[in-house]
Motif scaffolding. Structure first.
Motif, mmCIF file in Angstrom:
data_model
loop_
_atom_site.group_PDB
_atom_site.id
_atom_site.type_symbol
_atom_site.label_atom_id
_atom_site.label_comp_id
_atom_site.label_asym_id
_atom_site.label_seq_id
_atom_site.Cartn_x
_atom_site.Cartn_y
_atom_site.Cartn_z
ATOM 1 N N UNK A 138 37.852 42.428 32.534
ATOM 2 C CA UNK A 138 38.201 41.011 32.663
ATOM 3 C C UNK A 138 37.189 40.294 33.547
ATOM 4 N N UNK A 139 36.894 40.874 34.705
ATOM 5 C CA UNK A 139 35.972 40.247 35.655
ATOM 6 C C UNK A 139 34.586 40.070 35.039
ATOM 7 N N UNK A 140 34.109 41.106 34.364
ATOM 8 C CA UNK A 140 32.775 41.055 33.751
ATOM 9 C C UNK A 140 32.712 39.953 32.687
ATOM 10 N N UNK A 141 33.765 39.844 31.869
ATOM 11 C CA UNK A 141 33.784 38.831 30.806
ATOM 12 C C UNK A 141 33.797 37.418 31.387
ATOM 13 N N UNK A 142 34.649 37.222 32.398
ATOM 14 C CA UNK A 142 34.809 35.863 32.940
ATOM 15 C C UNK A 142 33.551 35.431 33.691
ATOM 16 N N UNK A 143 32.977 36.331 34.478
ATOM 17 C CA UNK A 143 31.793 35.948 35.265
ATOM 18 C C UNK A 143 30.561 35.750 34.389
ATOM 19 N N UNK A 144 30.640 36.194 33.129
ATOM 20 C CA UNK A 144 29.514 35.968 32.198
ATOM 21 C C UNK A 144 29.576 34.557 31.604
ATOM 22 N N UNK A 145 30.670 33.833 31.839
ATOM 23 C CA UNK A 145 30.805 32.486 31.281
ATOM 24 C C UNK A 145 29.924 31.499 32.053
ATOM 25 N N UNK A 151 34.307 32.635 43.126
ATOM 26 C CA UNK A 151 35.317 31.806 43.804
ATOM 27 C C UNK A 151 36.231 31.120 42.782
ATOM 28 N N UNK A 152 35.614 30.556 41.735
ATOM 29 C CA UNK A 152 36.405 29.893 40.682
ATOM 30 C C UNK A 152 37.332 30.907 40.013
ATOM 31 N N UNK A 153 36.784 32.081 39.738
ATOM 32 C CA UNK A 153 37.561 33.128 39.082
ATOM 33 C C UNK A 153 38.754 33.522 39.956
ATOM 34 N N UNK A 154 38.515 33.687 41.246
ATOM 35 C CA UNK A 154 39.588 34.061 42.174
ATOM 36 C C UNK A 154 40.676 32.984 42.202
ATOM 37 N N UNK A 155 40.246 31.714 42.168
ATOM 38 C CA UNK A 155 41.203 30.612 42.196
ATOM 39 C C UNK A 155 42.061 30.610 40.928
ATOM 40 N N UNK A 156 41.411 30.803 39.770
ATOM 41 C CA UNK A 156 42.146 30.831 38.496
ATOM 42 C C UNK A 156 43.155 31.977 38.506
ATOM 43 N N UNK A 157 42.709 33.146 38.973
ATOM 44 C CA UNK A 157 43.612 34.299 39.024
ATOM 45 C C UNK A 157 44.814 34.023 39.921
ATOM 46 N N UNK A 158 44.578 33.302 41.014
ATOM 47 C CA UNK A 158 45.665 33.018 41.965
ATOM 48 C C UNK A 158 46.745 32.142 41.348
ATOM 49 N N UNK A 159 46.388 31.399 40.291
ATOM 50 C CA UNK A 159 47.336 30.507 39.627
ATOM 51 C C UNK A 159 48.072 31.198 38.477
ATOM 52 N N UNK A 160 47.603 32.392 38.097
ATOM 53 C CA UNK A 160 48.172 33.077 36.942
ATOM 54 C C UNK A 160 49.075 34.228 37.379
ATOM 55 N N UNK A 161 50.106 34.470 36.592
ATOM 56 C CA UNK A 161 50.966 35.633 36.831
ATOM 57 C C UNK A 161 50.097 36.878 36.681
#
Length: 201
Positions: A138-145, A151-161
């Motif tokens: 998941x991390x590899x896919x998202x950070x390739x965007x 930081x953005x990824x961590x924030x999005x994860x914090x909002x998701x179940x």
């Protein structure tokens, strides 16, 4: 009166939900994509453009809603976000009902709902399938965007179940951490299982 069996499809960012939704479509299953519907309603000539402009002046243009501008206006502002959702959600709900009527004769339809567990609505579905992969994948896919940062990824994860909770609550888990062929085989098997009998309510 019979109606289609409604399968909710969800999954956290970067888990491959869009890919799996396309696999359901390839298997001949109608898919209602909530995000795509929002983009259509907010695009050029979309019915949501005037009410969004009225509520958030300067957030639209000739091409419809200016997503970055609107995002900046609601980001971190719970009241503004609630106001926006109050405009968007009823319109998406109406489109979903129209979709159901259009496909009333089908044995199975899929509702692609990214924030199903975050926003609620699972009760209106017959079952839920969660698309999942390892945290590393998941991390590899998202950070390739483009434009994505840790930081953005961590924030999005914090909002998701959390993914583990989604998996625990789901009726079915579709693993995208394997080969495309194995994921597609899992989708085809699920379709076969769910369409083997007509579901009536």
């Amino acid at each position: 009166m019979s109606r289609p069996f409604i399968l909710g499809l969800t999954g956290s960012i970067g888990m491959g939900k869009s890919t799996v939704a396309a696999m359901f479509e390839a298997a001949g299953i109608p898919v209602f994509d909530a995000d795509a519907e929002v983009r259509r309603l907010q695009g050029p000539g979309g019915t949501l453009v005037p009410p969004i402009e009225a509520a958030f002046p300067g957030s639209t243009g000739p091409d419809g809603v200016l997503r970055e501008k609107l995002g900046a206006l609601v980001f971190g502002d719970r009241d503004a976000l609630a106001r926006l959702e109050g405009i968007v959600h009823p319109a998406v709900g109406a489109a979903r009902q129209a979709f159901l009527i259009e496909h009333a004769g089908e044995p199975l339809v899929v509702f692609d709902i990214p924030l199903l567990y975050e926003k609620g609505g699972a009760d209106a579905l017959d079952a839920v399938a969660v698309v999942s992969a390892s945290a590393e994948a998941q991390r590899a896919r998202v950070l390739a965007r483009p434009g994505m940062t840790p930081e953005k990824f961590a924030h999005i994860l914090s909002l998701q179940v959390p993914d583990a909770e989604k998996r625990a609550r789901a009726d079915y888990v579709i693993d995208t951490g394997t080969s495309m062929e194995r994921t597609e085989a899992a989708v085809v098997a699920l379709v076969a299982g769910l369409t083997g009998t007509r579901h009536a309510r």
